[in-house]
Design an enzyme around this catalytic site. Structure first.
Site, PDB file in Angstrom:
ATOM      1  N   GLY A 241       0.830  -1.194   0.000  1.00  0.00           N
ATOM      2  CA  GLY A 241       0.000   0.000   0.000  1.00  0.00           C
ATOM      3  C   GLY A 241       0.861   1.238   0.000  1.00  0.00           C
ATOM      4  O   GLY A 241       1.908   1.274  -0.650  1.00  0.00           O
ATOM      5  N   CYS A 242       0.445   2.226   0.737  1.00  0.00           N
ATOM      6  CA  CYS A 242       1.161   3.503   0.817  1.00  0.00           C
ATOM      7  C   CYS A 242       2.628   3.287   1.160  1.00  0.00           C
ATOM      8  O   CYS A 242       2.943   2.740   2.205  1.00  0.00           O
ATOM      9  CB  CYS A 242       0.490   4.369   1.887  1.00  0.00           C
TER      10      CYS A 242
END
Length: 192
Positions: free
Chosen positions: A30-31
């Site tokens: 993800g991020c």
């Protein structure tokens, strides 16, 4: 002269053995601000760089990757001391810092470009990655695991403003991280 030469050979040998202990892994969770922050705190990790892997465009920009059109995912390059942490231990730590059930993104970040991936560089890493995924499933906290295993091809370093974002923009980062739900999920599953 012989003593100095022997000392130089010994020092070169020690330096080479120290260099041989360093390894690199490529992961996506993800991020990349969050995965960089989390993985930099793992004992044995010496550096983490945010970037992009897995796509079909050379030298992609953040804008291109975040649009979901390049096939890349936000990823991190991790340099680690294999005498202090093994690849399997590194993967175990990583898997406990993401939602391994969500293959469509992570927390508030949605889309393939935020999906969890282990990029393996050789057959041994592929085998270890499969073992790590089976191990986390066997722990009984998740019914299914949706982390992709993809052969590593290329890593592109993200723009400078993304590197160490959590350090440079602490307030913005902490606000984003809290609002993402990542820490609430991790605490619910693994405790503090």
């Amino acid at each position: 002269m012989n003593r100095a030469k022997s000392l130089a050979v010994l020092m070169l040998s020690l330096n080479l053995s120290l260099m041989a202990e360093m390894k690199t892994a490529y992961l996506a969770g993800g991020c990349f601000w969050c995965t960089e922050s989390d993985m930099e705190k793992v004992p044995g990790v010496t550096s983490v760089i945010s970037g992009y892997s897995g796509g079909n465009v050379q030298n992609p920009t953040y804008k291109e990757v975040s649009s979901g059109t390049t096939g890349h995912v936000e990823s991190i390059k991790i340099d680690y001391d294999s005498d202090k942490i093994s690849y399997s231990q590194l993967l175990n730590s990583f898997l406990k810092k993401i939602d391994p059930t969500d293959g469509e993104g992570q927390f508030v970040d949605r889309g393939y470009q935020y999906s969890p991936v282990i990029f393996y560089q050789n057959k041994d890493e592929e085998v270890e990655a499969k073992k790590a995924l089976n191990k986390i499933k066997e722990e009984g906290k998740f019914e299914e695991i949706n982390v992709k295993l993809i052969p590593f091809e290329k890593f592109y370093i993200a723009e400078e403003y993304h590197q160490d974002y959590y350090k440079k923009h602490n307030l913005k980062y902490n606000y984003y991280r809290y609002r993402s739900g990542r820490d609430q999920f991790l605490e619910k599953i693994w405790g503090k």
